[in-house]
Design an enzyme around this catalytic site. Structure first.
Site, PDB file in Angstrom:
ATOM      1  N   ARG A  56      40.897  14.664  -7.755  1.00 40.13           N
ATOM      2  CA  ARG A  56      39.606  15.197  -8.054  1.00 40.13           C
ATOM      3  C   ARG A  56      38.566  14.177  -8.486  1.00 40.13           C
ATOM      4  O   ARG A  56      37.021  14.934  -8.496  1.00 40.13           O
ATOM      5  CB  ARG A  56      40.391  16.220  -8.957  1.00 40.13           C
ATOM      6  CG  ARG A  56      40.926  17.019  -7.865  1.00 40.13           C
ATOM      7  CD  ARG A  56      41.237  18.408  -9.134  1.00 40.13           C
ATOM      8  NE  ARG A  56      42.264  19.142  -7.811  1.00 40.13           N
ATOM      9  CZ  ARG A  56      42.710  20.267  -8.892  1.00 40.13           C
ATOM     10  NH1 ARG A  56      42.623  20.690 -10.142  1.00 40.13           N
ATOM     11  NH2 ARG A  56      43.013  20.979  -7.719  1.00 40.13           N
TER      12      ARG A  56
ATOM     13  N   GLU B 282      46.898  18.512  -0.966  1.00 38.08           N
ATOM     14  CA  GLU B 282      46.167  18.627  -1.716  1.00 38.08           C
ATOM     15  C   GLU B 282      45.540  17.109  -1.771  1.00 38.08           C
ATOM     16  O   GLU B 282      46.604  16.143  -1.610  1.00 38.08           O
ATOM     17  CB  GLU B 282      46.530  19.212  -2.897  1.00 38.08           C
ATOM     18  CG  GLU B 282      46.248  20.870  -2.140  1.00 38.08           C
ATOM     19  CD  GLU B 282      46.275  21.847  -3.511  1.00 38.08           C
ATOM     20  OE1 GLU B 282      46.389  22.654  -3.243  1.00 38.08           O
ATOM     21  OE2 GLU B 282      46.624  21.611  -5.069  1.00 38.08           O
TER      22      GLU B 282
ATOM     23  N   HIS C 159      36.675  20.398 -11.659  1.00 35.70           N
ATOM     24  CA  HIS C 159      36.841  21.005 -10.131  1.00 35.70           C
ATOM     25  C   HIS C 159      35.777  20.753  -9.280  1.00 35.70           C
ATOM     26  O   HIS C 159      34.818  21.113  -9.844  1.00 35.70           O
ATOM     27  CB  HIS C 159      37.558  22.246 -10.091  1.00 35.70           C
ATOM     28  CG  HIS C 159      37.875  22.270  -8.921  1.00 35.70           C
ATOM     29  ND1 HIS C 159      37.721  22.055  -7.301  1.00 35.70           N
ATOM     30  CD2 HIS C 159      39.696  22.940  -8.692  1.00 35.70           C
ATOM     31  CE1 HIS C 159      38.760  22.659  -5.983  1.00 35.70           C
ATOM     32  NE2 HIS C 159      40.103  22.324  -6.872  1.00 35.70           N
TER      33      HIS C 159
ATOM     34  N   ARG D 240      44.972  14.799 -13.648  1.00 37.71           N
ATOM     35  CA  ARG D 240      46.368  15.617 -13.162  1.00 37.71           C
ATOM     36  C   ARG D 240      45.754  15.982 -12.038  1.00 37.71           C
ATOM     37  O   ARG D 240      44.997  16.296 -10.829  1.00 37.71           O
ATOM     38  CB  ARG D 240      46.264  17.378 -14.010  1.00 37.71           C
ATOM     39  CG  ARG D 240      46.761  17.457 -12.823  1.00 37.71           C
ATOM     40  CD  ARG D 240      46.367  19.634 -13.518  1.00 37.71           C
ATOM     41  NE  ARG D 240      45.011  19.986 -12.774  1.00 37.71           N
ATOM     42  CZ  ARG D 240      44.758  20.376 -11.785  1.00 37.71           C
ATOM     43  NH1 ARG D 240      46.283  21.166 -11.275  1.00 37.71           N
ATOM     44  NH2 ARG D 240      44.508  21.357 -11.628  1.00 37.71           N
TER      45      ARG D 240
ATOM     46  N   HIS E 146      37.102  22.544 -15.467  1.00 38.66           N
ATOM     47  CA  HIS E 146      38.265  23.036 -14.848  1.00 38.66           C
ATOM     48  C   HIS E 146      40.248  22.467 -15.667  1.00 38.66           C
ATOM     49  O   HIS E 146      40.685  23.839 -15.959  1.00 38.66           O
ATOM     50  CB  HIS E 146      38.903  22.230 -13.583  1.00 38.66           C
ATOM     51  CG  HIS E 146      39.552  23.227 -12.681  1.00 38.66           C
ATOM     52  ND1 HIS E 146      39.838  24.629 -12.192  1.00 38.66           N
ATOM     53  CD2 HIS E 146      40.773  22.878 -12.145  1.00 38.66           C
ATOM     54  CE1 HIS E 146      41.412  25.018 -11.378  1.00 38.66           C
ATOM     55  NE2 HIS E 146      41.550  23.934 -11.502  1.00 38.66           N
TER      56      HIS E 146
END
Length: 548
Positions: free
Chosen positions: A286, A118, A240, A382, A347
Site C-alpha cells: 500500500r 491483496e 489507503h 501493515r 487509513h
C-alpha cells in the site's frame, strides 16, 4: 456508594474488544465501553478480509516472509510467527460464532472458503464475507456479546482518562479504572477494574481525508500516553491508496481486493502507471501504491486517478463486490462499465501503545489490543488483511494472560469521583471546531504521504500552540465528546510529528524528501517515545486543576 468493580474493563467494541470479552465471559466479570453505538467501530467498515493460511499451495512460512517484506525490516519476527500461526484457529473460532464467510463450490462439489489476494501477498489467503467482512464479523460478535449475561455493555460512554495508583498516590503504579462521559446523561462516571484493556482503535481522524469513521481519534493512545505508557512507531500512518473520490462520498473505501481481482489503476487518459513504480504493479504494498498515486496527482495537477475493474464480467463484479457496486451506483458510477475515481486517504495507524506478546503495556494491569497497540507485527507498513487477524490473536493472548493473573489480583480501592465544582459550560464551542479543523488540515498538508523536515517543523510549532490552548480550555469547561476527542487528537498529532522528525530516513510508510532512502548504516530501529513521569494528584497538571 463506591462504583461497581469489574474484573476486566474493555475500552472499545470492535473485533479486538468484543472477541476479548467473549473469550473472558463466564470466567470474569467483564464490562465493555463503547464511545457510540456498540457496532460503530473501524471493524464495521473493513471490507477486504482476514489473512490466514488455508490453501494447500500456501504455507505459514510464505505468509511470514510476505509480512516481513512489507514491514521493511521493523517487524518482530517472533510476533509475526505468533500471529500467522494462529490464523486458521481464529477463522475457525469466528466460524463457530456464525460469521458468514464467502464460500465457493469445488470441482467435487464440496463447499470451501473462498480466498482472495491483496497487495503484498504471494498467495490467495484472504478469507472474506463478500466485500463487507468487517460488518459480518462485527455484527456476529455483537449478537453474541449482547446475549451473554456476564458482559455488561455501556454504549455512548466516552473514556476520558485512565485512573492509576501513581496519580492517586496509592503505592506502586497500576491501572485502577477509568473516568468516562455518559453522553446520553451528560455526566461523568467512575469505573473500577482489576484489569483495563485498550481496544479503542486507531487515529486516522487526525487527518483531513480518511477512510475511518468519526470515532477514530486516537483516544486509547492519548490516554495511555497521559498515564505514562510508552508509544512506538507513530510516524507509520498507512494511507489507503483507493478511497472513492466524490464530493458526497464521505470516507468510502474501495477495497484492495478490487486490485487483487485484476483492477487496474489508470490516469485520466486511460493509461496505466503502476508498472513504472513497482514490478508488482497494482499488487505492490500500500505505501508504494499510495505514493505512486500521490506522485501522479501532483505531477499532472489532477484531482484523482481511476481504478478500473470493468474488464471483468458484470456478474463477477456484482457477486464479489456488492457493497462497492451498490455504493458507487448511488453516485451514478457503474463499476461494471466505467472506472472508479479514487484518491489516497489516511487509513491505519501502524504504531501505538507499546505492548509485549501478551498485549501488556508498561503500566501493570493495562493491556492494549488491535489498532491502538504497537505489537511488532506490522513494522513500518501493515500488510493488507493482517489487521483483523492481529485483533483476534492478541485478544486471545490478552485473555489467557489476564485469566492467569486474575485469581491473585485484588479488587481496586474506592476511587475519587469526577469533580466539576470549578468548571462551567463552554461559551465558545467555536474554539473546539476551529482547532479540530486546523489540526486535521496542517496534518494533511505537512505530515502526509510525502514529508520534509521543514514541513514537520511547521506542523510541530502549530501543534505546540494548539496543545496549550486546548489544555487551558479543558481545565475551565465541562467536558463534551468533541472536547475529549480534540484533546486526544492534539496529543496524537504531536506524537506523529515527533516520531517523524526522529526518523532520519525513508522506510515503509514514512517517506521524506530530505532522506529518500533507508539508512543502511545501522540496523533498523523502532521509534519509541517515553512520556514524562506522571505526577501524583496535586502536583503539576495531569488532567486539569479541578479534576482527579
Amino acid at each position: 456508594m463506591p462504583s461497581p468493580a469489574y474484573d476486566v474493563l474493555i475500552i472499545g467494541s470492535g473485533a479486538a474488544g468484543l472477541s476479548l470479552a467473549l473469550r473472558l465471559a463466564g470466567r470474569a466479570r467483564v464490562a465493555v465501553l463503547s464511545k457510540t453505538a456498540l457496532s460503530e467501530t473501524n471493524t464495521l467498515y473493513a471490507q477486504g478480509g482476514i489473512s490466514a493460511v488455508l490453501d494447500a499451495q500456501d504455507s505459514l512460512e510464505s505468509h511470514i516472509q510476505d509480512t516481513l517484506a512489507v514491514g521493511a525490516g521493523l517487524c518482530d519476527p517472533e510476533v509475526v510467527q505468533l500471529v500467522v500461526s494462529q490464523g486458521k484457529a481464529c477463522i475457525d473460532w469466528l466460524l463457530e460464532r456464525g460469521v458468514p464467510f464467502t464460500e465457493v463450490e469445488s470441482e467435487n462439489g464440496v463447499h470451501q472458503l473462498h480466498l482472495t489476494r491483496e497487495g503484498g501477498h504471494t498467495h490467495r489467503r484472504i478469507v472474506h464475507a463478500a466485500d463487507a467482512t468487517g460488518r459480518a464479523v462485527e455484527t456476529s460478535l455483537e449478537q453474541h456479546a449482547r446475549a451473554h449475561p456476564d458482559i455488561a455493555l455501556f454504549e455512548y460512554h466516552n473514556a476520558i482518562d485512565l485512573i492509576t495508583a501513581r496519580k492517586l498516590r496509592l503505592g506502586e503504579q497500576r491501572v485502577l479504572g477509568v473516568y468516562a462521559l455518559d453522553s446520553r446523561q451528560q455526566r461523568v462516571k467512575t469505573f473500577r477494574a482489576r484489569f483495563v484493556v485498550l481496544a479503542s482503535g486507531g487515529a486516522s481522524k487526525v487527518y483531513l481525508y480518511t477512510s475511518n469513521p468519526d470515532i477514530a481519534t486516537g483516544d486509547g493512545i492519548a490516554m495511555a500516553w497521559r498515564a505514562g505508557a510508552r508509544i512506538a512507531n507513530m510516524e507509520f500512518i498507512q494511507f489507503h491508496p483507493t478511497c472513492l473520490f466524490h464530493p458526497h462520498a464521505r470516507s468510502f473505501l474501495i477495497s484492495e481486493a478490487v486490485r487483487g481481482e485484476g483492477g487496474r489503476l489508470l490516469l485520466p487518459d486511460g493509461s496505466p502507471f503502476m508498472h513504472r513504480f513497482d514490478p508488482r504493479g497494482e499488487l505492490a504494498p500500500r505505501d508504494i501504491v499510495a505514493r505512486a498515486i500521490d506522485h501522479e496527482m501532483k505531477r499532472l495537477g489532477i484531482d484523482c486517478v481511476y481504478l478500473d475493474i470493468s474488464h471483468q464480467p458484470a456478474e463477477f463484479i456484482k457477486s464479489h463486490f456488492p457493497t462497492i457496486y451498490a455504493r458507487c451506483l448511488e453516485f451514478n458510477i457503474d463499476i461494471t462499465r466505467q472506472p472508479i475515481p479514487v484518491v489516497p486517504a489516511a487509513h491505519y495507524t501502524c504504531g501505538g501503545v507499546l505492548t509485549d506478546r501478551h498485549a501488556r503495556t508498561d503500566i501493570p494491569g493495562l493491556y492494549a489490543i488491535g489498532e491502538v497497540a504497537c505489537t511488532g507485527l506490522h513494522g513500518a507498513n501493515r500488510m493488507a488483511s493482517n489487521s483483523l487477524l492481529e485483533c483476534l490473536v492478541f485478544a486471545k493472548q490478552a485473555a489467557e494472560d489476564i485469566l492467569r493473573q486474575l485469581p491473585g489480583c485484588p479488587d481496586p480501592p474506592t476511587l475519587p469521583e469526577w469533580d466539576e465544582s470549578q468548571v462551567t459550560d463552554s461559551d465558545e464551542e467555536v474554539v473546539v471546531s476551529h482547532n479540530w479543523d486546523e489540526i486535521r488540515r496542517f496534518m494533511w498538508d505537512y505530515v502526509g504521504i510525502v514529508r520534509t523536515d521543514k514541513r514537520l517543523q511547521r506542523a510541530l510549532r502549530r501543534v505546540e500552540l494548539l496543545k496549550q490552548e486546548i489544555a487551558e480550555y479543558y481545565g475551565n469547561f465541562r467536558v463534551t465528546n468533541d472536547l475529549l476527542e480534540l484533546r486526544n487528537l492534539v496529543i496524537v498529532a504531536e506524537l506523529i510529528i515527533r516520531s517523524a522528525l526522529a526518523r532520519k530516513e525513508s522506510r515503509g510508510l514514512h517517506f521524506t524528501l530530505d532522506y529518500p532512502a533507508p539508512d543502511e548504516s545501522q540496523p533498523p530501529r523502532n521509534t519509541v517515545l517515553s512520556p514524562e513521569p506522571v505526577p501524583p494528584s496535586g502536583q503539576g497538571q495531569p488532567s486539569s486543576p479541578c479534576r482527579p
